[in-house]
Structures are given as C-alpha cells and as structure tokens.
Design a protein around this motif. Structure first.
Motif, PDB file in Angstrom:
ATOM      1  N   ASP A  60       0.935  -1.397  -0.265  1.00 14.54           N
ATOM      2  CA  ASP A  60       0.142   0.252  -0.434  1.00 14.54           C
ATOM      3  C   ASP A  60       1.159   1.115   0.147  1.00 14.54           C
ATOM      4  N   VAL A  61       0.680   1.757  -1.139  1.00 11.34           N
ATOM      5  CA  VAL A  61       1.772   3.090  -1.234  1.00 11.34           C
ATOM      6  C   VAL A  61       0.814   4.506  -1.666  1.00 11.34           C
ATOM      7  N   THR A  62      -0.588   4.519  -1.086  1.00  6.39           N
ATOM      8  CA  THR A  62      -1.003   5.334  -0.941  1.00  6.39           C
ATOM      9  C   THR A  62      -0.456   6.800  -0.089  1.00  6.39           C
ATOM     10  N   GLU A  63       0.130   6.234   0.821  1.00  3.86           N
ATOM     11  CA  GLU A  63       0.658   7.479   1.801  1.00  3.86           C
ATOM     12  C   GLU A  63       1.666   8.085   1.451  1.00  3.86           C
ATOM     13  N   GLN A  64       2.556   7.326   0.792  1.00  3.01           N
ATOM     14  CA  GLN A  64       4.204   7.559  -0.829  1.00  3.01           C
ATOM     15  C   GLN A  64       3.665   8.203  -1.199  1.00  3.01           C
ATOM     16  N   LYS A  65       2.019   7.969  -2.041  1.00  6.24           N
ATOM     17  CA  LYS A  65       1.626   8.674  -3.352  1.00  6.24           C
ATOM     18  C   LYS A  65       1.423  10.174  -3.272  1.00  6.24           C
ATOM     19  N   LEU A  66       0.204  10.445  -1.893  1.00  2.26           N
ATOM     20  CA  LEU A  66      -0.186  11.618  -1.166  1.00  2.26           C
ATOM     21  C   LEU A  66       0.843  12.029  -0.892  1.00  2.26           C
ATOM     22  N   PHE A  67       1.998  11.962  -0.275  1.00  2.00           N
ATOM     23  CA  PHE A  67       3.079  12.604   0.275  1.00  2.00           C
ATOM     24  C   PHE A  67       4.239  12.979  -1.365  1.00  2.00           C
ATOM     25  N   ALA A  68       3.974  11.980  -2.162  1.00  2.00           N
ATOM     26  CA  ALA A  68       4.482  12.611  -3.054  1.00  2.00           C
ATOM     27  C   ALA A  68       3.532  13.720  -3.546  1.00  2.00           C
ATOM     28  N   GLU A  69       2.994  13.726  -3.973  1.00  2.00           N
ATOM     29  CA  GLU A  69       1.913  14.958  -4.458  1.00  2.00           C
ATOM     30  C   GLU A  69       1.895  16.762  -4.164  1.00  2.00           C
ATOM     31  N   ARG A  70       1.713  16.077  -2.226  1.00  2.00           N
ATOM     32  CA  ARG A  70       2.407  17.198  -0.955  1.00  2.00           C
ATOM     33  C   ARG A  70       3.390  17.791  -1.863  1.00  2.00           C
ATOM     34  N   THR A  71       4.141  16.845  -1.575  1.00  2.00           N
ATOM     35  CA  THR A  71       5.597  17.492  -2.086  1.00  2.00           C
ATOM     36  C   THR A  71       6.088  18.154  -3.391  1.00  2.00           C
ATOM     37  N   GLU A  72       5.712  17.259  -4.452  1.00  2.00           N
ATOM     38  CA  GLU A  72       5.407  17.632  -5.872  1.00  2.00           C
ATOM     39  C   GLU A  72       4.158  19.794  -5.795  1.00  2.00           C
ATOM     40  N   THR A  73       3.509  19.097  -4.940  1.00  2.00           N
ATOM     41  CA  THR A  73       2.598  20.637  -5.216  1.00  2.00           C
ATOM     42  C   THR A  73       3.360  21.678  -4.371  1.00  2.00           C
ATOM     43  N   ALA A  74       4.288  21.536  -3.505  1.00  2.00           N
ATOM     44  CA  ALA A  74       4.931  22.478  -2.291  1.00  2.00           C
ATOM     45  C   ALA A  74       6.042  22.948  -2.740  1.00  2.00           C
ATOM     46  N   ASP A  75       6.918  22.233  -3.799  1.00  2.00           N
ATOM     47  CA  ASP A  75       8.280  21.950  -4.662  1.00  2.00           C
ATOM     48  C   ASP A  75       7.377  23.167  -5.827  1.00  2.00           C
ATOM     49  N   LEU A  76       6.251  23.293  -6.383  1.00  2.00           N
ATOM     50  CA  LEU A  76       6.052  23.614  -7.521  1.00  2.00           C
ATOM     51  C   LEU A  76       5.344  25.070  -6.723  1.00  2.00           C
ATOM     52  N   ARG A  77       4.758  25.221  -5.467  1.00  2.00           N
ATOM     53  CA  ARG A  77       4.513  26.524  -4.852  1.00  2.00           C
ATOM     54  C   ARG A  77       5.722  27.128  -4.726  1.00  2.00           C
ATOM     55  N   LEU A  78       6.591  26.344  -3.708  1.00  2.00           N
ATOM     56  CA  LEU A  78       7.819  27.081  -4.252  1.00  2.00           C
ATOM     57  C   LEU A  78       8.093  27.769  -5.143  1.00  2.00           C
ATOM     58  N   ARG A  79       8.719  27.287  -6.066  1.00  2.00           N
ATOM     59  CA  ARG A  79       9.055  27.402  -7.212  1.00  2.00           C
ATOM     60  C   ARG A  79       8.387  28.715  -7.223  1.00  2.00           C
ATOM     61  N   ASP A  80       7.143  28.789  -8.107  1.00  2.00           N
ATOM     62  CA  ASP A  80       6.300  30.531  -8.376  1.00  2.00           C
ATOM     63  C   ASP A  80       6.361  31.023  -7.101  1.00  2.00           C
TER      64      ASP A  80
END
Length: 621
Positions: free
Chosen positions: A195-215
């Motif tokens: 079950d990698v749901t938490e990793q997926k959600l964490f990766a999505e949140r990390t990617e979103t946070a990274d995009l927000r940080l870059r923006d």
C-alpha cells in the motif's frame, strides 16, 4: 455319531450302520485327537493370522494417532506462523498473492482483504471480480496477463489503484515473479502488494509544495539560489539566472558551484562594501556588491542546517542611483539656499505688492457692484419713466385708430396709426421685461404663494397666445393631467408659460404645432412646451436663458425680441425652487421642460415680502 470313551481312557466318536440287504451291522470309531487334528491346525493358523493382523492394526492405529497429533501440532504451528505473517503484513500494509495466469484465478492472504477493507475469504478470486476493483485508467488485467505470458517475462513491478470497500482508491505497488512448478506446468505470478497511498499522497503534496515554492521564488523580485553542503546547486530562480546571464545547462540541480560560476558570461563581482548596521549572525553575512555592468546588489547569505547556504540578492541599483541623486540634490539645495534667501526678500516685497493689489481689487469690486446696482436702478427708473409716455402714445394711437373724434382722412394715416400702436406695444413689452429682470436681479421680486390649478393657468396662457398663433396658422394643443395643483405664484407661473409659448409660436413656421403638457411626478409638477420650430444648435444651448442672449445676432436676426423672455422664465422657475431643461435639434423643434416643486422650498431671493406681482394686462409678455 456318538461320543464314547475307549478302554485306555481316550475320547472317541463312534457310528453304527445296519445293513438292510443282509442281517448285521457295522461299527466305526475314531479317536477325538484324530478327528480334531486338522481343525486344530486350521485354528492355530487362523489364530496366528488374527493375532498378526491385530498387531498390524494396532501398529497402524498407533501410527495414525501419532501422526494426527503431529499434524495438529503442525497445524497449530502453521496457524501461529500464518497469524504472525498476516499480522506483520497487515501492520506493514501489504499482502501476498498467488495469480494463476493460465486459469485467471488469484489467491489472496488475509492481509490483502484487510488492506482493501473486505472480509477475508478462502476461495479464489476470478478475473471479473478482480478487474472490477482496478481503476479504469490503470490498464486491463487481461492485457497484463497476456503480456506476461507472451513476452515470457520473469517478474512484474507495477503501481496501480484498487477500490477500497468504502469507495476510495488506494495505490498498490505489485512486485512479483513468475514461478513454474515443473516443465509444462501452468505459470503462477507470486508476489507481494504494498500500500503506497501515503507515499503517493506525500509525493503529490511534496510536488505541489515544490511547485508552490518555485512559483513563489519566481514571483519575488530578488535573485535566489540554494547550495547544499558540497557546494552543489539545489535550486535557483530565473532572476539569479538573468543576473549572472547563465545558460540553462549551467543551472541544472547538482551542478557544482565552480562550474556554475565558470558558466557565467559576465564578470561577477567587481567591488564589495560590507554592511555593518547590525552585528552579524553566526553563519550569516550581508554585503553590497557592484557588478561589472554598473548594477548594485545587496546580498544576504545564511547557512542552512545541513551545511549548505542560501543566498538572496536584491537589486538596489535604483536605491544607489537615488542616493547619488540625493547627494547631488543636497549639493544643489545648499547652493540654492542662498538664492532662496534672496528670493525670500523679493517674495516679501511681492507680498506687500499683492496686498496692495488685493485691497485695490476689493475697492474695484465694490465699485463694480455699486455700478451694477446703479445700472439696475437706472433701468428700473428709465422703465418707469418710459412707460408713462408709451402708455400715452399707445392710448392716443388706439383712439386715432378707432376714430373716436371723427375720421382721419387718408387711409395711409390709419396704417401709420396701426404701426405706431404695434411699435408702442412692442416697446412697452421690452421695457416691462427689462423692469422685471432688473427687479429679479436686485432681489426686489417677492412671490405671492397660493394654491394654483395648473390646468387653469395653462388654459389661460394658451387662450392669450391663440390669436397670435392663428395669424401664423400654428396649432396650439394641450395635454394636462386633471386636478393637478401646486403651491406657487399664479402670475409668475402664467408669465413663465406666456414667455415659453411666445418663443415657441415665434420660432415655429406656418402649419406648425405647439404642444403644452403637464403631469405630476411624485412631488414635482412637470410642464413641457414642445414646438416643431426651427430648433437650436447644440453649441447655443448652454447660452440660452441668460439675460439679453439670443440665438440670432443683430445682423442676422429675423424675429423681434429683447432676449429676456427665457431668462425671466428661468429666474422665476428658480425662485419657485425648480429648474428648467432645454432640448432641441435643428430643423426638428425644441422642448423646454419646467420642473416645479408642488410644495416649494423658496430660494433666498423669493423670501421676504409676500406681496403679489403687480398684474400687467396692458401688453402681452
């Protein structure tokens, strides 16, 4: 057969048979040992067989019960081990599966069911049930199984989504290998599902946070760069790239600091100026730098917890230029102080001169006001002085036209008398207008308020103007709302209507129409005079209503008039607390609308005496 005992004491069996064909009998005996000898042999053999068989059965029974005990122990051990494995799998949010690719069935452990929120079961899961749990966007299990069989693959590593019992989707990572029990045996895909749901959600949140940080870093006006503990680039924004004119290949994450600086196509640092306004923090420094192209930067550097450092550069070129301008302005200001002191004395002199001019202006203004009042009084006095001889001229011309004391004689004299009468009446009307305008400007006109029937005033005014309109074949029509009353000066309202109707009839060609409408709009009476006359140009509308203003000049005018009728109508309307609007189009006609409050709040000029306006019936307005 009978048992007998022989003489030697042995037991025997004897039988006697008597012959029927001849007299006599035969006796036969046999000892018991001989008789039972074969039976005893068989009995001994059977007994041995029974004993041996019973022994074998006992051995088998013992072995069975022993094996059953060991099997129960093994089952308990297996159940305990399986329970521990399931517990470990459930705690680790994973499960084991065995997929028979040829038959399309799959075995799940209890942890697999628990992971999907389903009750555990012992039967196998078919393709149809399994496909219904897989997300439609993550592929088809039939195609996956076909690919594994056709490509002769040895393993599987794939991430897909499966539906939980509560309706949500969970991400599972399948890692398995294909196992064959022997040559020609059906292949089985055996592996584990994580079950990698938490990793997926964490990766999505990390990617979103990274995009927000870059923006966020891209939106700031400062140049930002982050280096790790080994002086390798982690990230930077476009401002940093533009500042150092770096190519895209030089700002790839992981590039060493030396390589980044080598890729800069512009000299980096020419001059430093430290900032000593505050004590520096540990692992931090701030300084100002001037680049080779003349720009200035304020650079703030801080160490990160992992040993790297972050640098923020702010372009302060404008501030530096402003500082230079301030210095230059200060120099100029110091140079101007002396000039200002000299100008101050000059300004004081001018101030005294302006005070003298203001005093003279006040005197001139007072004299102008006095002259204006003298003009108004002169016009009023002259109007009174001129009305007396004009009344005599008009009266005598009327008597001569009526031939009270006998005939005049020549017909031409009658025409002259008629011209004298009309000219005198016209001149008297002009003088009366001047007198009314002077009284209004001097504030000597007071309104006599009463309850006025608007319909009666309109009817009286149209009756007065009907003969004049008939001479030009102009139709005068009315549209009056019944029982419409207001509080106002009856004579002033009649004068307003007569002035408006006179202008409308005067500037309406033959066969034209003049319409008077009156209606009540909440607390306001709206009276409109609409004609189909020559109209007024838009550039002239702003001037209308001022004293002595006419659309035609003295060289082109074709209609007689003093230019005071509309000004008097506007002034009387304002005395009632109302206002007038003029709309006109050349060649179409003119509409003049008067708005009168039904219960007016009088203007200051209308307050005071409540005496009525002196009636004037000797001449039309």
């Amino acid at each position: 057969v009978m048992p007998i005992r022989l003489s030697d004491g042995r037991h025997a069996f004897a039988t006697v048979r008597q012959f029927t064909s001849a007299p006599g009998m035969v006796a036969l005996y046999q000892t018991a040992d001989v008789t039972f000898a074969e039976w005893r042999r068989d009995l001994a053999a059977n007994t041995v067989m029974v004993v041996c068989t019973s022994g074998v059965i006992l051995v088998l029974a013992y072995a069975f019960f022993a094996q059953s005990g060991r099997a129960r122990i093994a089952d308990r051990i297996y159940a305990a081990a399986r329970g521990r494995i399931d517990t470990a799998l459930i705690r680790g949010r994973c499960g084991l599966f065995d997929w028979d690719l040829a038959r399309g069935r799959m075995f799940w452990t209890e942890s697999m069911y628990r992971m999907l929120g389903q009750p555990p079961r012992d039967d196998l899961i078919g393709f149809k049930d399994l496909q219904g749990l897989v997300h439609p966007d993550d592929g088809d299990l039939y195609e996956l199984a076909g690919a594994l069989l056709s490509e002769d693959a040895a393993s599987l590593d794939r991430v897909l989504r499966m539906r939980h019992a509560d309706g949500r989707w969970i991400w599972l990572r399948l890692r398995a290998e294909i196992v064959r029990d022997g040559p020609g045996a059906a292949p089985h895909l055996i592996g584990i599902a994580l079950d990698v749901t938490e990793q997926k959600l964490f990766a999505e949140r990390t990617e979103t946070a990274d995009l927000r940080l870059r923006d966020a870093l891209e939106t700031v006006s400062e140049a930002f760069v982050l280096w790790d503990a080994e002086n390798r680039l982690v990230m930077c924004n476009s401002k940093y790239q533009q500042l150092h004119d770096l190519p895209d290949i030089a700002i790839q994450p992981g590039t060493h600091y030396v390589d980044v600086m080598r890729g800069a196509r512009r000299p980096i640092l020419v001059d430093n100026e430290g900032i000593q306004d505050a004590p520096p923090e540990e692992g931090a420094r701030s300084y100002e730098a001037r680049l080779g192209d003349g720009r200035w930067l304020q650079i703030n550097e801080r160490r990160t917890k992992d040993g790297g450092f972050v640098s923020v550069g702010t372009d302060i070129t404008a501030l530096k230029q402003h500082e230079e301008r301030l210095i230059e302005d200060e120099r100029k200001m110091r140079a101007s102080v002396a000039d200002l002191q000299a100008e101050r004395q000059k300004a004081e002199t001018q101030k005294r001169q302006l005070a003298d001019l203001a005093r003279k202006y006040g005197d001139e203004k007072t004299r102008a006001e006095e002259a204006n009042r003298a003009k108004s009084e002169f016009l009023a006095n002259m109007s009174h002085e001129l009305r007396t001889p004009l009344n005599a001229i008009i009266g005598f011309s009327e008597m001569m036209q009526s031939q009270v004391f006998g005939p005049i004689g020549a017909p031409k004299y009658e025409e002259y008398c008629r011209d004298i009468l009309h000219s005198g009446q016209y001149l008297l009307g002009v003088i009366n207008d001047i007198l009314d305008m002077s009284r209004i400007e001097a504030g000597q006109l007071a309104l006599s308020l009463e309850l006025v029937d608007v319909g009666e005033v309109v009817d009286e005014s149209t009756r007065i103007m009907t003969p004049t309109a008939s001479e030009k074949h102009v139709t005068v029509a009315t549209a009056i709302q019944p029982r419409m009353n207001l509080i106002g000066d009856r004579r002033a309202m009649k004068q307003i209507l007569l002035n408006l109707l006179s202008n409308a009839v005067k500037f309406t060609p033959e066969r034209g129409t003049v319409t008077v409408t009156a209606r009540a709009d909440e607390d306001t009476a709206v009276i409109s005079v609409v004609d189909t006359g020559i109209g007024i140009a838009k550039r002239e509308l702003a001037r209308l209503g001022q004293p002595f203003v006419q659309v035609e000049n003295q060289f082109t005018k074709t209609h007689k008039g003093s230019g005071l009728g509309l000004a008097i109508a506007r002034s009387l309307t304002q005395l009632h607390g109302g206002h007038m609007e003029i709309q006109s189009e050349v060649g179409i006609g003119t509409t003049i609308t008067v708005y009168l409050p039904r219960d007016p709040v009088l203007s200051p000029k209308a307050e005071g005496s409540r005496s009525a306006l002196a009636p004037r019936t000797d001449a039309p307005v």
